[in-house]
Design a protein around this motif. Structure first.
Motif, PDB file in Angstrom:
ATOM      1  N   THR A  91      43.901  45.679  60.714  1.00 60.06           N
ATOM      2  CA  THR A  91      45.069  46.526  60.944  1.00 60.06           C
ATOM      3  C   THR A  91      45.142  47.267  59.533  1.00 60.06           C
ATOM      4  O   THR A  91      45.117  46.232  58.531  1.00 60.06           O
ATOM      5  N   ASP A  92      45.698  48.512  59.210  1.00 58.34           N
ATOM      6  CA  ASP A  92      46.109  49.006  58.007  1.00 58.34           C
ATOM      7  C   ASP A  92      47.214  49.968  58.193  1.00 58.34           C
ATOM      8  O   ASP A  92      47.275  50.396  59.428  1.00 58.34           O
ATOM      9  N   PRO A 109      49.756  53.041  58.434  1.00 59.93           N
ATOM     10  CA  PRO A 109      49.174  54.410  58.334  1.00 59.93           C
ATOM     11  C   PRO A 109      49.669  55.002  57.006  1.00 59.93           C
ATOM     12  O   PRO A 109      50.559  54.529  56.704  1.00 59.93           O
ATOM     13  N   ASP A 129      51.444  57.530  56.544  1.00 59.23           N
ATOM     14  CA  ASP A 129      53.062  57.955  56.619  1.00 59.23           C
ATOM     15  C   ASP A 129      53.681  56.895  56.396  1.00 59.23           C
ATOM     16  O   ASP A 129      55.098  56.914  56.697  1.00 59.23           O
ATOM     17  N   ASN A 130      53.418  55.532  56.383  1.00 58.24           N
ATOM     18  CA  ASN A 130      54.204  54.171  56.405  1.00 58.24           C
ATOM     19  C   ASN A 130      53.576  53.463  54.967  1.00 58.24           C
ATOM     20  O   ASN A 130      53.287  52.163  55.177  1.00 58.24           O
ATOM     21  N   GLY A 144      45.587  54.028  56.172  1.00 61.46           N
ATOM     22  CA  GLY A 144      45.208  54.664  57.467  1.00 61.46           C
ATOM     23  C   GLY A 144      43.588  54.409  57.753  1.00 61.46           C
ATOM     24  O   GLY A 144      42.969  55.319  58.556  1.00 61.46           O
ATOM     25  N   SER A 170      46.382  51.047  63.346  1.00 62.99           N
ATOM     26  CA  SER A 170      47.728  50.608  62.871  1.00 62.99           C
ATOM     27  C   SER A 170      48.266  49.453  63.728  1.00 62.99           C
ATOM     28  O   SER A 170      47.652  49.625  64.977  1.00 62.99           O
ATOM     29  N   ASP A 190      49.249  51.943  66.563  1.00 65.56           N
ATOM     30  CA  ASP A 190      47.932  52.277  67.542  1.00 65.56           C
ATOM     31  C   ASP A 190      47.295  51.143  68.343  1.00 65.56           C
ATOM     32  O   ASP A 190      46.863  51.337  69.389  1.00 65.56           O
TER      33      ASP A 190
END
Length: 134
Positions: A27-28, A30, A32-33, A37, A41, A44
């Protein structure tokens, strides 16, 4: 009994391992956070889990009813909210262009999807909009 492990890799990235199969999920965060991305996420994955659970339950029913569900596709839209940051809505559209099933079987498929364990585990405040095109 432990079924999964995870490690924080740094840079807002995690890696989870399914012990029985050895499969891994990265996971990465996003963009905007504060993330890059470059992978799913965590939110997601929540949406993907809901979708996969629904497809799996429809698949179980389809096998029992001798319905060929091969080719079922979906589109998933995640709607985020702020204050607090959370998933506000998940929209899933299932499509099967040539599903050979009776109307009664189609209703059973819909009911199976809507009552999957992930759907029932999510907060009642999370809106689940599910559409079936078959």
């Amino acid at each position: 009994m432990v079924s999964m492990t995870a490690i924080y890799l740094g840079g807002l990235r995690t890696e989870a391992t399914h012990l029985r199969s050895g499969n891994k999920i990265i996971t990465d965060a996003p963009p905007d956070n504060n993330g890059r991305g470059e992978a799913f996420s965590p939110t997601d994955l929540t949406c993907a889990s809901l979708n996969s659970c629904m497809m799996t339950l429809m698949g179980i029913l389809a096998e029992r009813e001798s319905i060929d569900l091969t080719g079922l596709t979906s589109e998933i839209v995640k709607v985020m909210a702020s204050n607090p940051r959370k998933i506000a809505e998940i929209h899933i559209t299932f499509t099967h262009a040539s599903l050979n099933a009776t109307d009664a079987q189609k209703e059973k498929l819909k009911r199976a999807a809507l009552t999957c364990p992930v759907a029932l585990s999510l907060s009642d405040s999370l809106v689940q909009k599910v559409e079936f095109n078959f």
